[in-house]
Design an enzyme around this catalytic site. Structure first.
Site, PDB file in Angstrom:
ATOM      1  N   ARG B  23       0.837  -1.210   0.000  1.00 44.73           N
ATOM      2  CA  ARG B  23       0.000   0.000   0.000  1.00 44.73           C
ATOM      3  C   ARG B  23       0.877   1.268   0.000  1.00 44.73           C
ATOM      4  O   ARG B  23       0.560   2.251   0.679  1.00 44.73           O
ATOM      5  CB  ARG B  23      -0.967  -0.009   1.180  1.00 44.73           C
ATOM      6  CG  ARG B  23      -2.416   0.065   0.716  1.00 44.73           C
ATOM      7  CD  ARG B  23      -3.395   0.122   1.887  1.00 44.73           C
ATOM      8  NE  ARG B  23      -3.688  -1.168   2.438  1.00 44.73           N
ATOM      9  CZ  ARG B  23      -3.807  -1.434   3.751  1.00 44.73           C
ATOM     10  NH1 ARG B  23      -3.648  -0.477   4.642  1.00 44.73           N
ATOM     11  NH2 ARG B  23      -4.084  -2.641   4.159  1.00 44.73           N
ATOM     12  N   ARG B  27      -3.630   6.717   0.824  1.00 38.29           N
ATOM     13  CA  ARG B  27      -4.183   7.929   1.427  1.00 38.29           C
ATOM     14  C   ARG B  27      -3.223   8.702   2.320  1.00 38.29           C
ATOM     15  O   ARG B  27      -3.475   9.863   2.638  1.00 38.29           O
ATOM     16  CB  ARG B  27      -5.450   7.573   2.225  1.00 38.29           C
ATOM     17  CG  ARG B  27      -6.675   7.404   1.339  1.00 38.29           C
ATOM     18  CD  ARG B  27      -7.896   7.052   2.164  1.00 38.29           C
ATOM     19  NE  ARG B  27      -7.891   5.647   2.555  1.00 38.29           N
ATOM     20  CZ  ARG B  27      -8.692   5.119   3.499  1.00 38.29           C
ATOM     21  NH1 ARG B  27      -9.528   5.906   4.154  1.00 38.29           N
ATOM     22  NH2 ARG B  27      -8.649   3.841   3.777  1.00 38.29           N
ATOM     23  N   ARG B  36      -7.031  11.052  -6.265  1.00 32.88           N
ATOM     24  CA  ARG B  36      -8.235  10.406  -5.744  1.00 32.88           C
ATOM     25  C   ARG B  36      -9.466  11.294  -5.937  1.00 32.88           C
ATOM     26  O   ARG B  36     -10.549  10.809  -6.301  1.00 32.88           O
ATOM     27  CB  ARG B  36      -8.019  10.102  -4.251  1.00 32.88           C
ATOM     28  CG  ARG B  36      -9.216   9.709  -3.442  1.00 32.88           C
ATOM     29  CD  ARG B  36      -9.725   8.334  -3.804  1.00 32.88           C
ATOM     30  NE  ARG B  36     -11.009   8.066  -3.152  1.00 32.88           N
ATOM     31  CZ  ARG B  36     -12.174   8.491  -3.591  1.00 32.88           C
ATOM     32  NH1 ARG B  36     -12.266   9.227  -4.693  1.00 32.88           N
ATOM     33  NH2 ARG B  36     -13.290   8.180  -2.952  1.00 32.88           N
ATOM     34  N   ASP B  73      -7.049  -3.010  -6.672  1.00 38.93           N
ATOM     35  CA  ASP B  73      -7.583  -3.602  -5.447  1.00 38.93           C
ATOM     36  C   ASP B  73      -7.796  -5.093  -5.665  1.00 38.93           C
ATOM     37  O   ASP B  73      -8.152  -5.520  -6.769  1.00 38.93           O
ATOM     38  CB  ASP B  73      -8.899  -2.933  -5.061  1.00 38.93           C
ATOM     39  CG  ASP B  73      -9.330  -3.346  -3.665  1.00 38.93           C
ATOM     40  OD1 ASP B  73      -8.869  -2.716  -2.705  1.00 38.93           O
ATOM     41  OD2 ASP B  73     -10.087  -4.334  -3.530  1.00 38.93           O
ATOM     42  N   TYR B 144     -14.204 -12.205   1.842  1.00 33.88           N
ATOM     43  CA  TYR B 144     -14.903 -10.961   1.519  1.00 33.88           C
ATOM     44  C   TYR B 144     -16.308 -11.250   0.976  1.00 33.88           C
ATOM     45  O   TYR B 144     -17.274 -10.573   1.324  1.00 33.88           O
ATOM     46  CB  TYR B 144     -14.118 -10.150   0.487  1.00 33.88           C
ATOM     47  CG  TYR B 144     -13.081  -9.234   1.085  1.00 33.88           C
ATOM     48  CD1 TYR B 144     -13.458  -8.059   1.729  1.00 33.88           C
ATOM     49  CD2 TYR B 144     -11.723  -9.530   1.008  1.00 33.88           C
ATOM     50  CE1 TYR B 144     -12.512  -7.207   2.274  1.00 33.88           C
ATOM     51  CE2 TYR B 144     -10.765  -8.687   1.553  1.00 33.88           C
ATOM     52  CZ  TYR B 144     -11.156  -7.534   2.185  1.00 33.88           C
ATOM     53  OH  TYR B 144     -10.230  -6.686   2.731  1.00 33.88           O
TER      54      TYR B 144
END
Lengths: 336, 336
Positions: B23, B27, B36, B73, B144
């Site tokens: 990652r 962010r 973004r 992702d 998930y």
């Protein structure tokens, strides 16, 4: 004392594996809630000897387990140090203190006299049932103090540990001394065996565990084992990561979570083992639950020296009937 | 290709250990937020090839890491199967599907063409920088789907796995085939190496991992290694518990979390290792952070065959300057 549990710990022949469960007296039992509602909060309940004795006995009557663990909480020996402990319903514990280690009080074990009284009473009422005393491990209690409660990532605890090594070691030393004194008094009051809960090792790296945590656990068990000839149990999360380190501790029983390949660990070790069942199986269908328990029991490579338990405590939303089925399944697994 | 990263994986002499971070484009970087904000949601950003290419390159420019991991992702290959994936701001992913495995569509790898296009573009623009393709592992994606998002205890996933074994294996088979096809296309598009993320093995018992998860991971790596002569990386949480099982996989690199005693594992193994640093150190003071990185690097018992990384991904609230300090510290650790 000649109970099934103590015979299994001494590796004497047993007709079946003994069983008890962490948090076996708790909110998942309606009979517990009946007692719980007689006190204003959880901590008052721990200090009400009459009620705590009754609660401690519930799993013997309702589940038929092979040991009593005293009804209490790992946080109670922090109060005499000057830490305010509150249990907010459905939120877990909140701890507050002045955050100055130098101002913490020296531990007076007499402040936890109600705990020893619970043990004395239980031994008097049920002399044939093994009574397990317990405390939290130094790091687990330190984490609660530094986080002020539960945590997901233990960020405050870890940065405290790394950035303020002097204070960290000062607090660990104080907690270790406190716990030695507290455990000593429980054993002197009549506890037949003693478990130390190191629940929050789950968040630690291997090297941090070795450097910051292990020396204090060693000290605790060294002192207790030299003073009392009673079995000591070490429960530690993230078990597979710390297995070889725990192996060298002066404890009789290693209580492990489900990260461990139990049969291969048992083949390598002279220690008695406890636990290993993943608690989530208690949410599964009854046939699955039963099969999971039997699968575990079938892999045990010994006919003694194992105590059935979960990998951690029973959750409040678990179904009493399934917990009972779990206990019955273990008890039906004959070793003869 | 003769990059530092690939030389380290081939165990050729290197002047320093290569470094990249899971990652690494995210962010915590204000430059990321600038991109973004040009798209309405996270998934649209993943599908916007121009922006995804720019985001993928950010860590090369801003941190000076030794590899690009494509910006994407792990959930994107689920969409072509008929799973609706949404990212709710600050809440994590929400997945919805009709919950009938028989009605899932066969995977069309062309539906993820934007991913391969990102790889092609990156290789064209920066031919000398190794590009890492990636996917989630079958069990992590299944979790998930069954949980409908993230989870703490994976209760639904586990009871599904235990109670509905037929459906579980059907879904794992479908996901494994999907991921083989998806990974194959990324490698054919020019990815220099490929990482499989098994983040949610963290919740599994040793025996469940072995029975339910491992065979599919084996299948995935068997297929990819037979078709492509490019390094494969397996990232798995709860690493210490599954180390010996992962050791036998047809992968070149084991990416481990901080539960592992890295130096002793490396001494026992011919595999290349990646990772091991606990990410929480990024919340610590700069001198502590630096020392923790150096401590790890000093324990590596080889002068090649190791890739620096964290034990899991960078969190959004981490400080960019500390991440940069971490990378600089690794790069300053000379092996010459």
């Amino acid at each position: 004392m000649d109970s099934l549990l103590l015979r299994a710990i001494r590796k004497e022949p047993v007709e079946r594996f003994p069983v008890w469960l962490m948090r076996q007296a708790g909110r998942y039992m309606k009979e517990y809630l009946h007692f719980r509602n007689q006190e204003r909060d959880f901590l008052s309940l721990c200090k009400n000897v009459d009620l705590a004795v009754e609660i401690s006995k519930l799993p013997i009557k309702l589940l038929g387990v092979d040991a009593i663990i005293i009804f209490s909480d790992i946080l109670v020996p922090l109060e005499p140090l000057g830490v305010k402990v509150e249990f907010v319903e459905n939120e877990g514990p909140k701890l507050s203190w002045h955050r100055d280690i130098g101002k913490l009080k020296g531990y007076d074990p007499q402040a936890n006299a109600y705990v020893y009284e619970i043990i004395t009473r239980l031994k008097r009422e049920l002399p044939d049932v093994p009574v397990i005393g317990f405390c939290g491990a130094p790091f687990t209690l330190l984490s609660y103090m530094i986080e002020g409660g539960s945590s997901r990532d233990f960020r405050k605890t870890k940065t405290f540990m790394w950035e303020k090594e002097y204070d960290f070691h000062r607090l660990m030393t104080l907690l270790t001394e406190t716990l030695i004194s507290y455990a000593d008094r429980q054993l002197s009051a009549g506890a037949d065996l003693f478990q130390v809960f190191d629940s929050w090792t789950s968040a630690l790296s291997r090297s941090d565990y070795e450097i910051y945590v292990l020396p204090y656990v060693e000290e605790l068990f060294d002192k207790l084992s030299s003073k009392h000839d009673k079995p000591l149990i070490y429960f530690f999360r993230n078990s597979s990561a710390f297995m070889d380190l725990a192996e060298d501790l002066k404890v009789d029983v290693l209580s492990v979570d489900w990260t461990v390949d139990l049969s291969s660990e048992m083949l390598k070790s002279d220690k008695v083992f406890q636990g290993n069942l993943e608690p989530t199986v208690l949410y599964a269908r009854e046939d699955v639950l039963k099969e999971k328990v039997l699968q575990l029991l079938r892999t045990i490579p010994r006919r003694t020296g194992y105590i059935f338990n979960l990998g951690h405590g029973i959750a409040p939303d678990m179904d009493f009937r399934k917990v009972k089925l779990l206990v019955d399944t273990v008890k039906s697994f004959s070793l003869e």
